[in-house]
Scaffold this motif. Structure first.
Motif, PDB file in Angstrom:
ATOM      1  N   GLN A 108      95.425  59.959  25.871  1.00  0.00           N
ATOM      2  CA  GLN A 108      95.366  58.975  26.954  1.00  0.00           C
ATOM      3  C   GLN A 108      93.927  58.784  27.416  1.00  0.00           C
ATOM      4  OE1 GLN A 108      98.980  60.972  29.092  1.00  0.00           O
ATOM      5  NE2 GLN A 108      98.456  59.158  30.271  1.00  0.00           N
ATOM      6  N   ILE A 109      93.233  59.897  27.624  1.00  0.00           N
ATOM      7  CA  ILE A 109      91.874  59.813  28.166  1.00  0.00           C
ATOM      8  C   ILE A 109      90.896  59.315  27.103  1.00  0.00           C
ATOM      9  CG2 ILE A 109      89.971  61.182  29.101  1.00  0.00           C
ATOM     10  CD1 ILE A 109      92.125  63.021  30.360  1.00  0.00           C
ATOM     11  N   ASP A 110      90.982  59.863  25.894  1.00  0.00           N
ATOM     12  CA  ASP A 110      89.987  59.547  24.871  1.00  0.00           C
ATOM     13  C   ASP A 110      90.196  58.184  24.225  1.00  0.00           C
ATOM     14  OD1 ASP A 110      88.944  61.974  25.391  1.00  0.00           O
ATOM     15  OD2 ASP A 110      89.639  62.959  23.571  1.00  0.00           O
ATOM     16  N   GLU A 111      91.452  57.718  24.191  1.00  0.00           N
ATOM     17  CA  GLU A 111      91.704  56.433  23.548  1.00  0.00           C
ATOM     18  C   GLU A 111      92.006  55.351  24.574  1.00  0.00           C
ATOM     19  OE1 GLU A 111      91.376  56.171  20.249  1.00  0.00           O
ATOM     20  OE2 GLU A 111      90.963  58.311  20.109  1.00  0.00           O
ATOM     21  N   GLY A 112      92.094  55.725  25.839  1.00  0.00           N
ATOM     22  CA  GLY A 112      92.440  54.743  26.852  1.00  0.00           C
ATOM     23  C   GLY A 112      93.864  54.240  26.691  1.00  0.00           C
ATOM     24  N   ASN A 113      94.731  55.047  26.114  1.00  0.00           N
ATOM     25  CA  ASN A 113      96.104  54.622  25.860  1.00  0.00           C
ATOM     26  C   ASN A 113      97.013  54.859  27.064  1.00  0.00           C
ATOM     27  OD1 ASN A 113      96.116  53.537  23.267  1.00  0.00           O
ATOM     28  ND2 ASN A 113      96.227  55.562  22.304  1.00  0.00           N
ATOM     29  N   SER A 114      98.103  54.090  27.126  1.00  0.00           N
ATOM     30  CA  SER A 114      99.131  54.365  28.136  1.00  0.00           C
ATOM     31  C   SER A 114      99.868  55.629  27.697  1.00  0.00           C
ATOM     32  CB  SER A 114     100.100  53.196  28.218  1.00  0.00           C
ATOM     33  OG  SER A 114     100.865  53.146  27.030  1.00  0.00           O
ATOM     34  N   PRO A 115     100.605  56.289  28.592  1.00  0.00           N
ATOM     35  CA  PRO A 115     101.325  57.509  28.198  1.00  0.00           C
ATOM     36  C   PRO A 115     102.241  57.264  26.997  1.00  0.00           C
ATOM     37  CG  PRO A 115     101.383  57.242  30.582  1.00  0.00           C
ATOM     38  CD  PRO A 115     100.727  56.019  30.037  1.00  0.00           C
ATOM     39  N   VAL A 173      97.794  63.961  26.650  1.00  0.00           N
ATOM     40  CA  VAL A 173      96.880  63.568  27.735  1.00  0.00           C
ATOM     41  C   VAL A 173      95.468  63.357  27.197  1.00  0.00           C
ATOM     42  CG1 VAL A 173      98.213  64.635  29.580  1.00  0.00           C
ATOM     43  CG2 VAL A 173      96.393  65.938  28.487  1.00  0.00           C
ATOM     44  N   GLN A 174      95.117  64.145  26.211  1.00  0.00           N
ATOM     45  CA  GLN A 174      93.800  63.963  25.590  1.00  0.00           C
ATOM     46  C   GLN A 174      93.708  62.564  24.975  1.00  0.00           C
ATOM     47  OE1 GLN A 174      93.026  67.712  23.830  1.00  0.00           O
ATOM     48  NE2 GLN A 174      91.558  66.827  22.423  1.00  0.00           N
TER      49      GLN A 174
END
Lengths: 405, 532, 387
Positions: free
Chosen positions: B484-491, B481-482
């Motif tokens: 996802q948030i920090d890299e703007g990645n999809s799950p 989840v980190q």
């Protein structure tokens, strides 16, 4: 002008076009991509609203993992992630509205899990039964801790929650007396937070008769909420707040919405649906100032962008709209208070940071699309944007038109 | 062998004698082969990949008709040299032949011309191009890239004139060249750096950073005296070894930085060891000679810290009483924690860690530290109680001569959720050892642990990649989840990125760092051994 | 109705397409009297030992209570009190007629918790008696083009600046006041033309002001020459930034900075001396610099409480009550009020004789020109300390 809240029916003067579809998606869902707008234009405005109100997507498991790290800052990153990626943006926007309405700050509550649980409550009820939401928020541990009401005993009733319940949450100033506050405070005695959980402590509850807002009886907290919501000013107050959030920072006639709220048994989703379908709504293009969150999320959604959202979340706090960190129990004043020298520079610099970040990815959009996707009011003649997409986005963020939606 | 010397002479003859730092990779081809042929390369490549780089590489391959690896091998065939000083930074690559280099250069220029800002510069009949912040030139089989500083013209002068005052003529440089072959070697002219007043905090007298002094006091001590630093690097499929050396004389260890010299204690082995650090640092001596070590701002900070810590240590004077109780041998250990099957575990599972001190007079100070520990736990409980946090219960375990003061969070009452904690702070005494540990289990293990092979180094650090991977894997959900948030990645993207990273980390089976003095050198050795 | 700065700016923007408005013009455009006056608050967090700051050196009771901490070699103010020797900066300011020392400041029923006492100083309200959502400075602020107040520093914003209607920025560096990645002069013409629609025109006007502010701050960062050399300390560098922003013509009236570390429970002597040196040298440099540049600036340094008369067993002092407040710059120089008695103590602490709200009243009424009663929650007679 009786047709203000009647459904908008496209005609030759007010066609269902890109401009109006983009308006609907900006106000109801932060912003939309060109593909989403094209899709909306293939149907009617009412169908577009139906799609927005019906969509659902669940970000709870991700949020639970983030909350278990017990850093409220990270929760802000999570919420931004949900806002920028969700298929159900109206629910996120409505949740943001209620977060500002039932403002509670992690700066005081400090426990990420409590802030998260409150967010779940707000998002569950965001487009549902307002009366049920007030009942639940009245026993929400984050709210009670925030308002210093975690201890509330018969001998020393805490008036904070009683005051805010009427002034900020349900009625607005001028619709109650100081005596009403004192009596309602007695209803909430014994409502405590023990080890981060709500607990009703009967031995601290004042069982005596109370008299307020024209009624008398051995009322408890639930009765207090019910009686407050029976006041005629309650539906007008909430209707006005909803209209201000979705339609215009200036005042609009709200009686029809208030009536609908009352008669539907506090069905918020229904009233929001009516607002979004209305003539008044489609005539309000560019009548609001974007909040920092609305600005960033709108930008990223319209451009199918992704970036380091934790950096953005931290920047938003500096711009005055830290998620889970409203400045006071009054929430965000909004409107013109968003604008001054340092916030305008901060907004442009935040967009600059986003477009120059290595982590930022943008979708298949060209600089020429920007005006249609992002702006509610056109740029003046003679002002043009650079050809490079990222430079164009940044340039746009310095111009006044960018801040209206 | 002959070829290696030739490169050094070649490149050094193109660099001015004012050059201050020099790094050379004599046979980049071998390094390229080691990297490309490594089983993990595919994963690393993917982790490093980004859109812009992919686009440039594809365009370059298309224009030259060569693969990227072939391009690298052709351009770097005769070696790669980096230099700094003498008016800027420069990279010199010697290509396989002038013709291939010209073809690649042309393809690069075409690519660069797509962006504005590229312009040709003429100097003494040579053409260079300004690209971004740097300057790129090709002369015969040399490709020269500079940061745009004056060094570019000096290199051109030496190339055109075929001689002059060059780095090759510097006797210090000539003496620094290693006799054996290495993947890379480097040299830094510290004497001149000191003379021109560069980095006064490092090469001057006092430092302005407490932590840097604590960690690298010995190195700083020598950098203020030695003429040069030399380094060698060896990379092969089994691992990499970096060795940095400076001259050493026994008399140099006296003075205010004496605190940093001496033999480290032997490292202690524990189960699932994540990290083990052993060092010789005489903290009391360091505190006492602070006036000669630090700038005023650090001293002010220390004065303030001394006052605060004295409060914290129940009125025992931090500098005069607490620090002087310890011998200079210090050990820090971290280990992965295992939680019982099926029990709820903390959301973020931290490794256990402990510091092991040796007491000068164990019998005299033991009770002082017991008192401090008990009042700190009590203080934590009072603080915690004000925020409704659970309470730590204290207990004592005795085993023979050893003593463990434990504390653990109170078990929840009936109906309350079971919570497991990362911490059960404990203090243990065994012989002259005092152990401060984040968990009781690790304290117990350290009380009973034997000391392994003796250690001659001054500072020794060992990190186990596989355990680090497991510690991170314990927290995989958080990391995803980190990401996802920090890299703007999809799950899905986030999960793939985290798993790739974990695999890479696990590939470093063992990493060690050792600082030691050997007769005439002070040497820092770093070794990373890859998992096969 | 005189010409406002905003009108001048607009005219300037139209004439020169956002070019620099000469600062002389700006200065002439500010209303006469108090409109350009600036207040700088220096918060000494942790509870400054007032007794070792302004030292009653002549009293036996002082030396008896502080066998190891009593300060010798004071910089005499008069025959009874003197500054700690590390406060050379304050002594110089006093001699130059630029420092007022208000002695014995506090409030009734003193609270000795850091947080509670600081909240009282920040809000002028007692817990549980009145809501404490706004700070005294927050209540005094009036919105304008530029931020009415700025908090410089990375720590959480002080409650003193909390306002129901305004948001005060906390900035870590001047960079946050610059426009990054785009040439303001290139964009300014695009914001110079009036727009249709009141809301858009409001944002347009604010944007033009923001660009002008950013330009002035950037120019000030390049061209500002301090009249004195500032020490290297964190506090001095913050005050230097304040001087720069004031010189840039920012319409900000209040700046807030903090210096932490005054909670000296153990081994106080050296630590306290270092803090006082930092304070005195930084404020002295700032006051002289602002004076040389002709900027009307008042600096106020306060702490949430003083410390106990008796030193403790760890060579430190514990939480106390009354202490002095320092006002520097445009002041009526000298000591204000007597040193509190060492014989008449409240639970071991010297008693206040001047309510801190009387100092605030002076700052609000005499310096900022704001009515103080609604802000302070009552009428307080201003102390005689402002010129």
């Amino acid at each position: 002008m009786s047709g203000e809240w009647e459904p908008y029916v496209p005609d030759a003067d007010r066609p269902w076009d890109l401009k109006r579809a983009a308006h609907l998606y900006r106000r109801a869902g932060f912003g939309a991509t060109r593909a989403e707008l094209d899709e909306a234009l293939r149907g009617t405005p009412a169908e577009a609203v139906d799609r927005l109100t019906a969509a659902e997507e669940d970000f709870e498991p991700m949020g639970r993992t983030v909350a278990s790290g017990d850093d409220p800052r990270r929760l802000a990153g999570w919420w931004l992630y949900a806002m920028t990626r969700t298929r159900a943006p109206l629910r996120e926007r409505a949740t943001l509205f209620w977060h500002g309405h039932f403002a509670t700050s992690a700066a005081k509550v400090a426990v990420a899990r409590l802030m998260f649980e409150q967010n779940l409550l707000l998002r569950r009820r965001a487009l549902g039964d307002f009366a049920a939401m007030v009942q639940e928020i009245s026993r929400d541990p984050a709210m009670l801790v925030y308002l210093d009401s975690a201890v509330n005993r018969r001998a020393h009733p805490n008036e904070n929650y009683a005051r805010e319940l009427m002034e900020l949450f349900c009625l607005g100033e001028g619709n109650y007396t100081e005596k009403d506050i004192r009596e309602i405070a007695r209803c909430f005695t014994g409502w405590e937070v023990v080890r981060d959980r709500f607990k009703f402590n009967r031995s601290h509850h004042d069982e005596g008769a109370k008299s307020f807002l024209g009624q008398s009886g051995r009322f408890g907290g639930e009765d207090a909420v019910r009686i407050v919501l029976e006041q005629p000013s309650a539906s007008r107050f909430i209707a006005a707040r909803l209209a201000r959030f979705f339609v215009s920072d200036e005042s609009v006639p709200i009686e029809p919405l208030a009536v609908e709220l009352r008669e539907s048994g506090w069905d918020v989703g229904r009233v929001v649906g009516r607002i979004l379908r209305s003539n008044l709504f489609f005539d309000s293009i560019g009548r609001k100032i974007r909040s920092p969150v609305e600005m960033v999320v709108g930008l990223l959604r319209a451009l199918e962008g992704s970036t380091d959202l934790q950096v953005v979340a931290d920047d938003l706090e500096r711009l005055g709209q830290g998620l889970f960190h409203p400045p006071s129990v009054k929430g965000w004043d909004g409107g013109r208070t968003w604008i001054n020298s340092s916030t305008l520079l901060g907004r442009a610099n935040l967009v600059h940071r986003i477009v120059t970040s290595e982590k930022t990815r943008l979708g298949d959009v060209t600089a020429a699309d920007l005006e249609g996707l992002l702006l509610a009011v056109p740029l003046p003649d003679g002002v043009s944007l650079p050809g490079d997409l990222r430079e164009a986005v940044h340039r746009l963020s310095v111009l006044p038109e960018f801040h209206l939606f | 062998m002959l070829l290696l010397l030739l490169l050094a002479q070649d490149a050094a003859r193109l660099l001015p004698d004012s050059t201050l730092a020099y790094v050379e990779i004599a046979e980049p081809k071998r390094l390229i082969a080691t990297i490309y042929d490594h089983p993990l390369w595919g994963k690393i490549e993917k982790a490093l990949e980004n859109e812009e780089a992919r686009r440039v590489v594809a365009a370059l391959e298309e224009r030259t008709g060569m693969t990227y690896r072939e391009i690298l091998e052709a351009v770097l065939d005769g070696g790669l040299v980096f230099s700094a000083g003498g008016g800027g930074m420069a990279w010199l690559a010697k290509a396989r032949d002038a013709e291939t280099l010209a073809k690649i250069h042309e393809a690069l220029l075409e690519l660069w011309r797509e962006n504005p800002g590229i312009e040709p510069v003429e100097y003494r009949g040579l053409t260079a191009h300004k690209v971004g912040g740097g300057v790129v030139a090709v002369a015969g089989e040399w490709m020269i890239v500079t940061d745009g500083g004056a060094v570019g013209r000096k290199i051109a002068d030496l190339y055109v004139d075929g001689g002059g005052a060059t780095l090759a003529d510097d006797p210090d440089f000539a003496a620094a060249k290693p006799a054996e072959a290495h993947t890379a070697w480097g040299w830094v002219d510290v004497r001149t750096l000191r003379k021109i007043g560069a980095a006064p905090q490092l090469f001057g007298g006092r430092t302005d950073n407490f932590l840097v002094e604590l960690v690298a006091g010995a190195v700083i001590n020598h950098l203020q005296r030695v003429p040069a630093v030399t380094a060698t690097l060896d990379v092969d499929a089994a691992g990499l070894r970096l060795s940095v050396a400076v001259e050493h004389e026994d008399g140099w260890t006296a003075g205010p930085r004496a605190f940093a010299f001496g033999a480290a204690p032997a490292p202690m082995g524990v189960k699932d060891e994540l990290l083990s650090l052993s060092a010789h640092r005489d903290l009391a001596a360091m505190w006492a000679s602070a006036d000669d070590l630090f700038e005023q701002n650090v001293l002010d900070g220390m004065t303030e810290a001394d006052a605060t810590l004295t409060t914290l240590f129940s009125g025992m004077d931090f500098g005069d009483e607490v620090l002087t109780a310890f011998e200079p041998q210090i050990r820090i250990v971290a280990a992965r924690r295992t939680f019982a099957e099926g029990e709820p575990t903390p959301a973020i599972r931290l490794p256990a860690f402990a510091a092991v001190f040796r007491l000068r007079e164990p019998d005299r100070v033991r009770d002082d530290f017991r008192g401090i520990f008990q009042s700190l736990v009590g203080f934590t409980n009072i603080q915690g109680a004000m925020q409704g946090a659970p309470q730590l219960l204290q207990d004592i375990e005795r085993d023979g001569d050893s003593l463990i003061l434990t504390s653990a969070y109170k078990r929840p009452k009936e109906g309350e959720p079971t919570i497991h904690y990362n911490f059960s702070p404990s203090l243990a005494f065994a012989g002259d050892r005092m152990i401060v540990s984040s968990t009781t289990a690790l304290a117990r293990e350290l009380v009973g642990a034997g000391e392994h092979s003796s250690e001659s180094a001054n500072t020794f650090l060992r990190l186990n990649g596989a355990v680090l991977r497991d510690v991170l894997a314990d927290n995989r959900a958080q990391l995803v989840v980190q990401n996802q948030i920090d890299e703007g990645n999809s799950p899905e993207e986030a999960a793939a990125a985290v798993d790739g990273l974990l695999e890479l980390i696990g590939a470093a089976r063992d990493a060690t760092l050792r600082l030691s003095t050997r007769e005439k050198t002070l040497q820092l050795d770093v070794e990373v051994i890859f998992e096969r | 109705m005189g010409i406002t700065r905003r009108d001048i700016l607009k005219a300037g923007a139209v004439l020169s397409f956002g070019g620099t408005v000469p600062s002389v013009l700006l200065r002439a455009a500010t209303a006469p009297g108090r409109a350009d006056r600036v207040l700088v608050v220096v918060q000494l967090s942790g509870g400054n030992d007032g007794l070792n700051t302004v030292v009653p050196f002549a009293e036996d009771a002082y030396r008896r209570a502080r066998p190891t901490l009593a300060v010798a070699d004071v910089l005499k103010i008069d025959d009874a009190v003197g500054f700690h020797p590390a406060l050379r900066g304050f002594a110089d300011l006093l001699e130059a007629g630029r420092l007022a020392v208000v002695q014995g400041v506090g409030y009734p029923e003193p609270n000795r918790s850091h947080f509670e006492s600081m909240d009282i100083w920040h809000t002028c309200r007692r817990r549980g008696r009145e809501p404490r959502t706004e700070g005294w400075l927050g209540r005094a602020l009036v919105p304008g083009d530029d931020d009415p107040a700025i908090h410089l520093g990375g720590e959480p914003q002080p409650l003193a600046l909390a306002s129901a209607t305004l948001r005060v920025p906390s900035i870590a560096s001047l960079e946050e006041f610059k426009l990054h990645g785009v040439d303001g002069d290139e964009v300014a013409p695009m914001t110079a033309e009036k727009r249709d629609g009141e809301l858009l025109e409001f944002v347009r006007g604010s944007t033009a002001s923001a660009l002008a502010s950013a330009k002035r701050v950037a120019e000030a960062a390049r061209s500002y020459r301090p009249a004195v050399e500032y020490p290297d300390s964190a506090l001095a560098q913050k005050l230097r930034t304040v001087a720069q922003l004031v010189d840039a013509g920012l319409q900000t009236r209040v700046y807030y900075v903090m210096l932490d570390g005054f909670d000296t429970h153990a081994k106080q002597a050296d630590a306290h001396a270092a803090l006082l040196r930092q304070l005195g040298d930084a404020v002295s440099a700032f006051v002289r610099d602002a004076g040389e540049h002709g900027h009307p600036v008042l600096t106020m340094a306060f702490s949430e409480f003083g410390r106990r008369l008796e030193e403790n067993a760890s060579g430190g002092t514990d939480h106390g009550a009354a202490a002095p407040i320092f006002l520097a710059g445009g002041v009526r120089a000298g000591l204000v009020g007597r040193h509190p008695s060492l014989a008449d103590l409240d639970e071991g602490d010297v008693k206040h004789h001047t309510d801190f709200r009387r100092v605030y009243a002076a700052v609000l009424e005499k310096w900022l020109g704001v009515e103080s009663a609604p802000i302070l929650g009552g009428t307080y007679e201003p102390v005689e300390a402002i010129a």
